[in-house]
Design a protein around this motif. Structure first.
Motif, PDB file in Angstrom:
ATOM      1  N   LEU A 266     -20.330  -0.435  -0.657  1.00 41.37           N
ATOM      2  CA  LEU A 266     -20.920  -1.581  -1.345  1.00 41.37           C
ATOM      3  C   LEU A 266     -20.140  -1.936  -2.615  1.00 41.37           C
ATOM      4  O   LEU A 266     -19.811  -3.104  -2.859  1.00 41.37           O
ATOM      5  CB  LEU A 266     -22.378  -1.277  -1.691  1.00 41.37           C
ATOM      6  N   LEU A 267     -19.840  -0.939  -3.432  1.00 41.25           N
ATOM      7  CA  LEU A 267     -19.196  -1.192  -4.716  1.00 41.25           C
ATOM      8  C   LEU A 267     -17.738  -1.599  -4.544  1.00 41.25           C
ATOM      9  O   LEU A 267     -17.216  -2.395  -5.330  1.00 41.25           O
ATOM     10  CB  LEU A 267     -19.319   0.037  -5.609  1.00 41.25           C
ATOM     11  N   ASP A 268     -17.074  -1.075  -3.523  1.00 45.67           N
ATOM     12  CA  ASP A 268     -15.713  -1.533  -3.233  1.00 45.67           C
ATOM     13  C   ASP A 268     -15.726  -2.998  -2.806  1.00 45.67           C
ATOM     14  O   ASP A 268     -14.861  -3.790  -3.202  1.00 45.67           O
ATOM     15  CB  ASP A 268     -15.084  -0.673  -2.141  1.00 45.67           C
ATOM     16  N   ARG A 269     -16.710  -3.356  -1.998  1.00 43.25           N
ATOM     17  CA  ARG A 269     -16.808  -4.732  -1.497  1.00 43.25           C
ATOM     18  C   ARG A 269     -17.108  -5.719  -2.621  1.00 43.25           C
ATOM     19  O   ARG A 269     -16.651  -6.869  -2.598  1.00 43.25           O
ATOM     20  CB  ARG A 269     -17.912  -4.790  -0.431  1.00 43.25           C
ATOM     21  N   THR A 270     -17.872  -5.279  -3.603  1.00 40.17           N
ATOM     22  CA  THR A 270     -18.299  -6.178  -4.678  1.00 40.17           C
ATOM     23  C   THR A 270     -17.473  -6.014  -5.957  1.00 40.17           C
ATOM     24  O   THR A 270     -17.752  -6.681  -6.961  1.00 40.17           O
ATOM     25  CB  THR A 270     -19.790  -5.913  -5.005  1.00 40.17           C
ATOM     26  N   GLY A 271     -16.495  -5.122  -5.941  1.00 38.84           N
ATOM     27  CA  GLY A 271     -15.646  -4.930  -7.115  1.00 38.84           C
ATOM     28  C   GLY A 271     -16.327  -4.211  -8.261  1.00 38.84           C
ATOM     29  O   GLY A 271     -15.953  -4.397  -9.425  1.00 38.84           O
ATOM     30  N   LEU A 272     -17.295  -3.340  -7.955  1.00 40.02           N
ATOM     31  CA  LEU A 272     -18.090  -2.692  -8.997  1.00 40.02           C
ATOM     32  C   LEU A 272     -17.957  -1.170  -8.967  1.00 40.02           C
ATOM     33  O   LEU A 272     -18.842  -0.458  -9.440  1.00 40.02           O
ATOM     34  CB  LEU A 272     -19.569  -3.083  -8.838  1.00 40.02           C
ATOM     35  N   ARG A 273     -16.875  -0.665  -8.445  1.00 43.41           N
ATOM     36  CA  ARG A 273     -16.738   0.783  -8.276  1.00 43.41           C
ATOM     37  C   ARG A 273     -16.867   1.537  -9.599  1.00 43.41           C
ATOM     38  O   ARG A 273     -17.340   2.686  -9.634  1.00 43.41           O
ATOM     39  CB  ARG A 273     -15.394   1.082  -7.613  1.00 43.41           C
ATOM     40  N   ALA A 274     -16.468   0.912 -10.703  1.00 38.97           N
ATOM     41  CA  ALA A 274     -16.538   1.588 -12.000  1.00 38.97           C
ATOM     42  C   ALA A 274     -17.967   1.870 -12.445  1.00 38.97           C
ATOM     43  O   ALA A 274     -18.180   2.658 -13.376  1.00 38.97           O
ATOM     44  CB  ALA A 274     -15.828   0.753 -13.066  1.00 38.97           C
ATOM     45  N   MET A 275     -18.935   1.254 -11.783  1.00 39.37           N
ATOM     46  CA  MET A 275     -20.335   1.468 -12.154  1.00 39.37           C
ATOM     47  C   MET A 275     -20.875   2.814 -11.672  1.00 39.37           C
ATOM     48  O   MET A 275     -21.960   3.224 -12.076  1.00 39.37           O
ATOM     49  CB  MET A 275     -21.206   0.345 -11.582  1.00 39.37           C
ATOM     50  N   MET A 276     -20.137   3.503 -10.814  1.00 37.43           N
ATOM     51  CA  MET A 276     -20.560   4.812 -10.323  1.00 37.43           C
ATOM     52  C   MET A 276     -19.586   5.873 -10.797  1.00 37.43           C
ATOM     53  O   MET A 276     -18.391   5.789 -10.542  1.00 37.43           O
ATOM     54  CB  MET A 276     -20.654   4.821  -8.795  1.00 37.43           C
TER      55      MET A 276
END
Length: 425
Positions: free
Chosen positions: A126-136
């Motif tokens: 999910l986070l890779d798809r939305t560009g939010l990987r840094a949130m985890m």
């Protein structure tokens, strides 16, 4: 007022509902996301921020049952029950007791493991798809013991965790202080769970996911125009009456309204034993003692999570329903707990929070379609594991809605497990 036609409507914009809305949009659907309060304004704003892959044992267990009388007498215990709420809570507690029997508890453990063990992988996608990987942040988590007796008493639980595939390392106090130098001398020993993670801000994570959803054509409504007053099955779809007076008709509806979901199902003839674990936190903006990963106290049953806005202290549970006033002493006491473990912790500027964790007596969420109504999908009751289970729930519902085989059997999470749920069509 004219009735508006919609493709898919998701009710509830917490982290579970927002992940589902994004997933169904990713599947090609046109999705409307509704919430009475706004994106992430419920438990998704105040949770402890854990992707808790290590939690595979249900809250419903014999140890919790044996401890209930003491908890009822002590309003500051880690799990408390208000006497005034006992008559309303009694049926839930009876189901809780039955779920704690060895056979049901074993089955629940397998079902929890199936969800939680996939949490991080699902969020990575999910986070890779939305560009939010840094949130985890993937630095694992620590559980500390203050005495050798506590460590020994935890031995059977530790063996169960390992039996169910949880990777855990045992360390003495000195080794833990190498990992987290601010841990004080009160820490005797503990456990390191390397395959867990946390988010630096659960509210911002939910809002960033919603922002991505809107940027890709999704719609979000809140306030009266996002508050669903009632549901009705109609013409192969679902009619939704809003607080604004507007009526929507959707081909498909996903109910992910957390602790408020049962109210919308009851008029349809679906009764579900949904109640709340009222959770509290204390947010320390300038704690003066930092951590790099979550640290849980076994004896004190609370967790300290480092976040971008400070140190969050969370974890106590109160059974008192949706209407009772908060007892913020349960938040305030967390500062004393933190000072015992970390030493000189500052409470300057601290803020309190209370939220309604939607809880079912067997410690499992409801995931699947309403009986006889495939146009009404259900995703609620994730108790204190909403963040952990949000992305995997969204993937399961995405597959289910598309008619694909799910990654694993979802029958343990169906609403029919509670009995008495009549078919709606």
């Amino acid at each position: 007022m004219a009735e508006m036609q919609q493709d898919t409507v998701v009710i509830g914009a917490g982290v579970v509902g927002t992940c589902i809305a994004e997933r169904l949009q990713h599947e090609g659907g046109k999705v409307l996301l509704l919430d009475r309060a706004g994106i992430g304004e419920g438990c998704s704003s105040g949770n402890a921020g854990h992707f808790a892959t290590d939690v595979v044992l249900p809250l419903a267990n014999p140890q919790t049952l044996l401890g209930l009388p003491k908890m009822m007498l002590d309003p500051m215990s880690p799990l408390s029950l208000r006497w005034s709420y006992l008559p309303r809570m009694a049926p839930w507690l009876l189901r809780f007791a039955l779920a704690a029997l060895p056979g049901p508890a074993r089955q629940t453990t397998l079902a929890l493991r199936a969800l939680n063990s996939r949490s991080i992988e699902s969020f990575e996608r999910l986070l890779d798809r939305t560009g939010l990987r840094a949130m985890m942040v993937q630095r694992g988590a620590i559980t500390v013991f203050e005495s050798p007796d506590s460590q020994r008493a935890y031995g059977k639980t530790l063996a169960l965790l390992r039996q169910h595939g949880v990777v855990v390392e045992e360390h003495d106090g000195a080794a833990l202080r190498d990992l987290e130098p601010t841990l004080g001398s009160a820490v005797h020993s503990g456990l390191f769970f390397p395959n867990t993670a946390h988010t630096v801000n659960p509210l911002r994570l939910t809002r960033e996911l919603a922002r991505h959803f809107v940027a890709n054509g999704g719609e979000v409504r809140s306030g009266n125009s996002g508050a669903v007053e009632s549901l009705a099955l109609r013409d192969g779809g679902v009619a939704l009456r809003l607080a604004s007076g507007e009526t929507l008709h959707a081909r498909q509806v996903v109910l992910a309204a957390g602790a408020f979901s049962a109210r919308l199902l009851k008029p349809l003839g679906l009764r579900v034993p949904l109640d709340t674990e009222r959770g509290y936190h204390l947010m320390l903006p300038q704690p003066g003692a930092g951590l790099s990963r979550p640290v849980t106290s076994h004896e004190r049953s609370f967790v300290m999570t480092p976040m971008e806005d400070g140190l969050r202290l969370a974890g106590t549970v109160e059974l008192a329903g949706l209407e009772a006033e908060p007892d913020y002493r349960r938040a305030d006491i967390l500062l004393d707990h933190a000072r015992h473990l970390l030493g000189n912790v500052s409470g300057e500027g601290a803020t309190r929070w209370m939220g309604f964790r939607p809880s079912l007596p067997d410690s499992l969420p409801v995931i699947g379609a309403a009986p006889g109504a495939p146009q009404l999908l259900l995703a609620f009751g994730h108790q204190h594991l909403g963040l952990t289970q949000a992305a995997v729930t969204a993937e399961l519902l995405g597959d289910f809605a598309a008619g694909r085989r799910t990654a694993f059997d979802i029958s343990p999470y169906r609403i029919e497990r509670f009995g008495g749920a009549r078919r709606l069509a």
